[in-house]
Every structure is written in structure tokens, then in C-alpha cells.
Design an enzyme around this catalytic site. Structure first.
Site, mmCIF file in Angstrom:
data_model
loop_
_atom_site.group_PDB
_atom_site.id
_atom_site.type_symbol
_atom_site.label_atom_id
_atom_site.label_comp_id
_atom_site.label_asym_id
_atom_site.label_seq_id
_atom_site.Cartn_x
_atom_site.Cartn_y
_atom_site.Cartn_z
ATOM 1 N N HIS A 429 0.830 -1.198 0.000
ATOM 2 C CA HIS A 429 0.000 0.000 0.000
ATOM 3 C C HIS A 429 0.872 1.259 0.000
ATOM 4 O O HIS A 429 0.536 2.263 0.636
ATOM 5 C CB HIS A 429 -0.911 0.019 1.236
ATOM 6 C CG HIS A 429 -1.922 -1.093 1.268
ATOM 7 N ND1 HIS A 429 -2.564 -1.478 2.431
ATOM 8 C CD2 HIS A 429 -2.407 -1.889 0.292
ATOM 9 C CE1 HIS A 429 -3.403 -2.472 2.159
ATOM 10 N NE2 HIS A 429 -3.326 -2.736 0.869
HETATM 11 C C1 LIG Z 1 -1.443 -7.332 -5.589
HETATM 12 C C2 LIG Z 1 -2.041 -6.118 -4.928
HETATM 13 C C3 LIG Z 1 -3.161 -6.260 -4.112
HETATM 14 C C4 LIG Z 1 -3.717 -5.127 -3.510
HETATM 15 N N1 LIG Z 1 -4.890 -5.265 -2.807
HETATM 16 C C5 LIG Z 1 -5.506 -4.150 -2.331
HETATM 17 C C6 LIG Z 1 -6.796 -4.231 -1.745
HETATM 18 O O1 LIG Z 1 -7.433 -5.294 -1.702
HETATM 19 N N2 LIG Z 1 -7.362 -3.069 -1.275
HETATM 20 C C7 LIG Z 1 -6.713 -1.868 -1.355
HETATM 21 O O2 LIG Z 1 -7.271 -0.856 -0.919
HETATM 22 N N3 LIG Z 1 -5.502 -1.768 -1.915
HETATM 23 C C8 LIG Z 1 -4.901 -2.870 -2.440
HETATM 24 N N4 LIG Z 1 -3.698 -2.759 -3.073
HETATM 25 C C9 LIG Z 1 -3.081 -1.424 -3.169
HETATM 26 C C10 LIG Z 1 -3.779 -0.560 -4.201
HETATM 27 O O3 LIG Z 1 -4.212 -1.344 -5.286
HETATM 28 C C11 LIG Z 1 -2.811 0.530 -4.678
HETATM 29 O O4 LIG Z 1 -2.286 1.230 -3.571
HETATM 30 C C12 LIG Z 1 -3.500 1.554 -5.577
HETATM 31 O O5 LIG Z 1 -4.263 0.874 -6.552
HETATM 32 C C13 LIG Z 1 -2.450 2.443 -6.225
HETATM 33 O O6 LIG Z 1 -3.070 3.318 -7.140
HETATM 34 P P1 LIG Z 1 -2.179 4.356 -7.961
HETATM 35 O O7 LIG Z 1 -3.095 5.067 -8.882
HETATM 36 O O8 LIG Z 1 -1.375 5.148 -6.999
HETATM 37 O O9 LIG Z 1 -1.133 3.455 -8.789
HETATM 38 P P2 LIG Z 1 -1.392 2.266 -9.830
HETATM 39 O O10 LIG Z 1 -2.799 1.821 -9.806
HETATM 40 O O11 LIG Z 1 -0.345 1.240 -9.556
HETATM 41 O O12 LIG Z 1 -1.143 2.945 -11.249
HETATM 42 C C14 LIG Z 1 0.095 3.343 -11.751
HETATM 43 C C15 LIG Z 1 0.116 3.092 -13.255
HETATM 44 O O13 LIG Z 1 1.210 3.791 -13.836
HETATM 45 C C16 LIG Z 1 1.862 2.944 -14.766
HETATM 46 N N5 LIG Z 1 3.256 3.392 -14.890
HETATM 47 C C17 LIG Z 1 4.211 3.371 -13.929
HETATM 48 N N6 LIG Z 1 5.368 3.869 -14.394
HETATM 49 C C18 LIG Z 1 5.138 4.216 -15.683
HETATM 50 C C19 LIG Z 1 5.957 4.787 -16.703
HETATM 51 N N7 LIG Z 1 7.248 5.116 -16.472
HETATM 52 N N8 LIG Z 1 5.417 4.995 -17.934
HETATM 53 C C20 LIG Z 1 4.115 4.685 -18.181
HETATM 54 N N9 LIG Z 1 3.297 4.141 -17.246
HETATM 55 C C21 LIG Z 1 3.802 3.915 -16.011
HETATM 56 C C22 LIG Z 1 1.710 1.564 -14.154
HETATM 57 O O14 LIG Z 1 1.926 0.551 -15.104
HETATM 58 C C23 LIG Z 1 0.292 1.622 -13.610
HETATM 59 O O15 LIG Z 1 -0.668 1.226 -14.548
HETATM 60 C C24 LIG Z 1 -3.121 -3.857 -3.694
HETATM 61 C C25 LIG Z 1 -1.994 -3.726 -4.508
HETATM 62 C C26 LIG Z 1 -1.465 -4.846 -5.143
HETATM 63 C C27 LIG Z 1 -0.291 -4.650 -6.071
#
Ligand SMILES: Cc1cc2nc3c(=O)[nH]c(=O)nc-3n(C[C@H](O)[C@H](O)[C@H](O)COP(=O)(O)OP(=O)(O)OC[C@H]3O[C@@H](n4cnc5c(N)ncnc54)[C@H](O)[C@@H]3O)c2cc1C
Length: 492
Positions: A429
Site C-alpha cells: 500500500h
Molecule cells: C497485488 C495487490 C493487491 C492489492 N490489494 C488491495 C486491496 O485489496 N485493497 C486496497 O485498498 N488496496 C490494495 N492494493 C493497493 C492498491 O491497489 C494501490 O495502492 C492503488 O491501486 C495504487 O493506485 P495508484 O493510482 O497510486 O497506482 P497504480 O494503480 O499502480 O497505477 C500506476 C500506473 O502507472 C503505470 N506506470 C508506472 N510507471 C510508468 C511509466 N514510467 N510509464 C508509463 N506508465 C507507467 C503503471 O503501469 C500503472 O498502470 C493492492 C496492490 C497490489 C499490487
């Protein structure tokens, strides 16, 4: 005249709602994503909420990043690398942060993020199948939310054991009330894990304002005369009026560092010219987690909808989350696995980590878990509580054996610390690698409008900006961030 009004980097949990809402407001948006796009429909490995086969090492949708836990112990963690981001492979718990989380951010000088301000956004983003349109819930938003039916005998026994120990019932964990035992709100509809690309991009495909490109790895932000003007990628340069990093708590911080925005000494050491000296990567937070494995006394009944999560017990700073399907089966790595687990998470850790660059310029998270005494004390109490629950009727009658700490370790703090360190992992997280804060906050990288300090035309919109990790999983909060950032950017 740039080709796009806004380029959003990362079509993840926050990036998809942000791009969609900006396009709704008439902005010409280019959404770039390193992983694959699936405009015609997602593969079963991402859709099936009963399994998490895309979160294993080697899966193409997983960045599978190296990290260091406590004492520099190396491990690898999953993160989504696909349109939909981590919401496309997450476990599905869709819990809001608590009112205290958001009011705490506001008290730190980020008043735009108080509970009162974010509640309407949480209502707007959801279609809550249990509570519908009501003062605390939305009935018609893009993200479906539903609690599992109360039909699993093991889950019922877990809830009864919690009640026997005096914990209150918490029938709606997204209502902002006192914590207790209750069903977990899931971002799942009819067995399908609904990611933010399904919810926000699918209905807008083909609109001229929104262009989605998968398979594009962004290398850095282009900055000219103090202003972000576009991004450099493996597919060329894209210029835009404004750049938003939504690449997640690892990806966005990494891109800032690669672009010369970060701690000046670290950047110089890596040979990167310094554009802005900011504490990127410093003071990040995540939830430390240990699993207590146990074997049921009789064969497991199928979980309703075969979903691995059902209910959870929350206290002020702990989450006890029983999994009702063995991990080997959830992950698809061992179909004969019989051992199930209770996860014990520390939800308000005091220990702070850091994200930096390794010798090859790749991002490396050092969690520095349990460096604070209070964290060790509270995680010990969580493990003891989990063991007590497993020994409390009616749950006790269903437990054949536990592989948790023995009675000697439970009775001795140092021995229990040793057991915890040997079993320590992370909830994945990660938050706060580019956190928000007011003028004069030495730890702040962005202001509360999520604008990067000292660079015009550049924002960060994902869990990087959270002042502290929420005391529940951050997926729902990431969706809220995308929605709310669009409001802030369009002045609505
Ligand atoms: C396996 C797993 C299970 C989880 N389970 C839960 C749960 O049940 N409940 C909960 O609340 N949270 C859960 N989490 C945590 C939660 O999913 C994340 O904290 C949250 O989704 C993050 O959102 P975000 O928008 O910050 O990043 P992300 O959703 O990770 O999005 C970032 C995006 O940017 C892209 N990216 C990165 N670098 C680059 C680049 N240089 N160029 C182009 N694209 C790029 C990535 O590919 C990705 O698609 C889980 C996480 C994981 C990995």
C-alpha cells in the site's frame, strides 16, 4: 500550440478517473501507460475476483519490484503494469480511508482534503449495491461496491469470536463509524474485479477528447524554463499544456527523480542535473503485515462466489483480515494448498521509509519497517489478538492447528519480535513518496492542489501524494484522488 491539453502518465487506479473526468470537462487528454491496453475486454486473469494470478512474479501485468523490508531484508512486491493499474490485479477490498485520516491531512494544512470535502467525491465515484443512494453512499457512480453475503460459516465463526472478545459489529465499513468486525466492501460485481479502466475508460472509448495509448514507457518529464512541456518516452516525445504523473507511488517518484526533481545530493550522485531540490521519496509509508497460517479442522466450505475475502476486524490501528481460500489457490501457484491465513496489518505505522535510485538508476524502496518502538509494540499486540481469536469459541472449534508463534514466543516480547521479523511482509500500500503539504512544510513535494513545488505545469495524482498511508487499504482513496484532482484542475 501543444498537441494535448494534458498528458497523464499512468492509466492506473487514480489515472483513469482523472483522465476521464478531464475529458468530460472538454480537455484534450493523452493517457500513456507502460502496460498493455485491453480496449476489447480484459483477460480472465484480471477479471476473476476469486484469483490473483496476475500478481505473481513473471506475470506480464506485474512490475514485480525489488524492495527492502526491515533491516534491509530484500523481497519483491507486485504492482499493476496494465491499463487499470494496480486496481486490475488487487485483492478487491474497497475501503475508504477513515474520517480521522482525511481530517488529519487537513489539520496538517491540506484543508481541501478534509473528510467533509472528500465525502461527496466518495459518494460520486461508487454504486454501492447494499446502501444505494444515501447520505453516506452513492448509488450510480462508476465503481460498483458490494459486501459479501453473510453465508460463510468460517467467517461467521470469526465474527462471533470477535464479538465474544468484546469487539463491536461494524456493518458498514465505509460509513466512517467506530471500527469493529464487519463485511469488507469489495470492488467486485458478479465475480468480476472491476478496475478503473473498465469503470472510467470503457464508456468513453472513441471520444475525441480522450486518447489512450498502452505499451508506452515514459522516461522523464520535459521541463523548459521551469515549466513542464511534455514527456519523453520510448515511443517519442509528447508535448502538452500540462503534465500529470499518475504512475503510482513508485513510478511517479521514479519519474520525478529521473527528471531532476528530488533531493539535490542524491541526484548529483546519480549524475542527474538538478531542476528542483525536493524531498521526493523521503518519509514514505506502507502497512507492515504478518500472516498467521492455520489449518481448518474440517474441509473448507466454498466461499460465496469463491471470493477469498469476507469480513475484517479493525481496531484503532490494526486490521485482522482472514483469507478463506489458501494463497496457493488464490495465486494459482499450488492447487493443493490447504493452509489459510489471518493477515495482521499495522494500519497507522510511525516508521518512515524512503525511495531512492539503485546503482542502475532503478527505483528502490527501503521500508525501514518497525524502526519505531511503538510499531513493534502494536504489531505484537495484533499477533497476540489474532492467536486469541483463533482460540476463542466458536472459531476455536474449527481450528485444527496453527503455524503461528508458539506459547513461548507469545509470552516473550523479544521472542515474538523475532517471529514477526521472520514472517514480516508488506501490504503493498505504498504511499507518500511525493507527499502534499503547505508552504513551509519541509517534507512536502506538492501543494494541496497536487502541483509540484518549483515547476510549473506539473502535478502528481496518485498515492504518492498522501501525507500518510490511509488506515485502510488505499485503492478507494486512489480513485477519489483522481476524481478530486480533476475537480481541482478544472475549477469545479
Ligand atoms: C497485488 C495487490 C493487491 C492489492 N490489494 C488491495 C486491496 O485489496 N485493497 C486496497 O485498498 N488496496 C490494495 N492494493 C493497493 C492498491 O491497489 C494501490 O495502492 C492503488 O491501486 C495504487 O493506485 P495508484 O493510482 O497510486 O497506482 P497504480 O494503480 O499502480 O497505477 C500506476 C500506473 O502507472 C503505470 N506506470 C508506472 N510507471 C510508468 C511509466 N514510467 N510509464 C508509463 N506508465 C507507467 C503503471 O503501469 C500503472 O498502470 C493492492 C496492490 C497490489 C499490487
Amino acid at each position: 500550440m501543444p498537441d494535448w491539453d494534458v498528458v497523464v502518465v499512468g492509466a492506473g487506479t487514480a489515472g483513469c478517473p482523472l483522465a476521464a473526468r478531464l475529458a468530460d470537462a472538454g480537455r484534450r487528454v493523452l493517457l500513456l501507460e507502460a502496460g498493455a491496453d485491453h480496449p476489447g475486454g480484459f483477460p480472465d486473469v484480471l477479471r476473476d475476483a476469486a484469483t490473483m494470478g496476475a500478481a505473481v512474479p513473471g506475470a506480464p501485468q506485474n512490475w514485480d519490484l525489488p524492495v527492502l523490508l526491515a533491516d534491509g531484508t530484500p523481497t519483491r512486491v507486485p504492482r499493476g503494469r496494465v491499463v487499470g493499474g494496480s486496481s486490475a490485479l488487487y485483492a478487491g477490498s474497497f475501503l475508504r480511508g477513515t474520517p480521522e485520516d482525511f481530517d488529519g491531512w487537513a489539520a496538517d494544512g491540506n484543508d481541501l482534503w478534509s473528510y467533509e470535502r472528500v465525502l461527496p467525491v466518495f459518494r460520486r465515484l461508487e454504486a454501492d449495491r447494499d446502501f444505494g443512494d444515501s447520505p453516506l453512499h452513492g448509488g450510480s457512480g462508476p465503481m460498483p461496491v458490494a459486501r459479501p453475503p453473510d453465508a460463510h460459516p468460517l467467517a461467521a465463526a470469526f465474527g462471533a469470536a470477535a464479538a465474544a472478545l468484546g469487539f463491536p459489529a461494524e456493518p458498514d465499513k465505509n460509513a466512517g463509524g467506530p471500527p469493529g468486525y464487519g463485511p469488507v466492501p469489495l470492488g467486485v460485481a458478479d465475480g468480476v474485479r472491476v478496475n478503473t479502466a473498465m469503470a472510467y475508460l470503457s464508456p468513453r472509448r472513441g471520444r475525441p477528447e480522450l486518447t489512450v495509448r498502452g505499451g508506452v514507457l515514459v522516461h522523464r518529464v520535459l521541463v523548459e524554463r521551469g515549466r513542464a512541456v511534455g514527456v519523453e518516452t520510448d515511443g517519442g516525445v509528447f508535448r502538452a499544456g500540462e503534465v500529470v504523473l499518475s504512475a503510482g507511488a513508485v513510478g511517479s517518484a521514479h519519474l520525478l527523480l529521473r527528471s531532476g526533481i528530488g533531493p539535490a545530493a542524491d541526484l548529483r550522485a546519480a549524475g542527474i542535473p538538478v531542476l528542483a531540490d525536493l524531498p521526493v521519496g523521503r518519509g514514505c509509508t506502507d502497512h507492515p503485515l504478518v500472516y498467521l497460517p492455520w489449518r481448518p479442522a474440517r474441509p473448507l466450505p466454498a466461499a460465496p462466489g469463491a471470493l477469498p475475502l469476507h469480513g475484517a476486524l479493525h481496531t484503532a490501528d490494526l486490521e485482522l483480515l482472514p483469507w478463506w481460500v489458501p494463497f496457493g489457490r488464490v495465486m494459482g501457484t499450488d492447487p493443493d494448498d490447504r493452509e489459510i491465513s489471518v493477515g495482521v496489518g499495522l494500519m497507522r505505522p510511525d516508521s518512515r521509509g524512503r525511495l531512492g535510485l539503485d546503482h542502475a538508476g532503478a527505483p528502490l524502496v527501503e521500508y525501514r519497517y518497525l524502526t519505531e518502538d511503538g510499531d513493534r509494540t502494536r504489531l505484537r499486540s495484533g499477533v497476540r489478538l489474532a492467536v486469541e481469536l483463533l482460540r476463542t469459541p466458536p472459531l476455536a472449534g474449527l481450528v485444527a492447528a496453527t503455524a503461528g508463534p508458539g506459547d513461548d514466543a507469545l509470552a516473550d516480547d523479544r521472542a515474538l519480535d523475532g517471529w514477526i521479523r521472520a514472517h514480516l511482509t508488506t501490504a503493498v500500500h505504498l504511499s507518500g513518496t511525493a507527499r502534499m503539504g503547505p508552504d513551509g512544510d519541509p517534507g512536502a513535494v506538492v501543494d494541496q492542489h497536487l502541483r509540484v513545488r518549483g515547476i510549473d505545469g506539473l502535478r502528481v495524482v496518485d498515492t504518492s501524494v498522501l501525507p500518510r498511508v490511509t488506515s485502510r487499504g488505499p485503492a478507494a482513496t486512489a480513485v477519489m484522488l483522481g476524481e478530486r484532482a480533476a475537480d481541482l484542475m478544472t475549477g469545479t
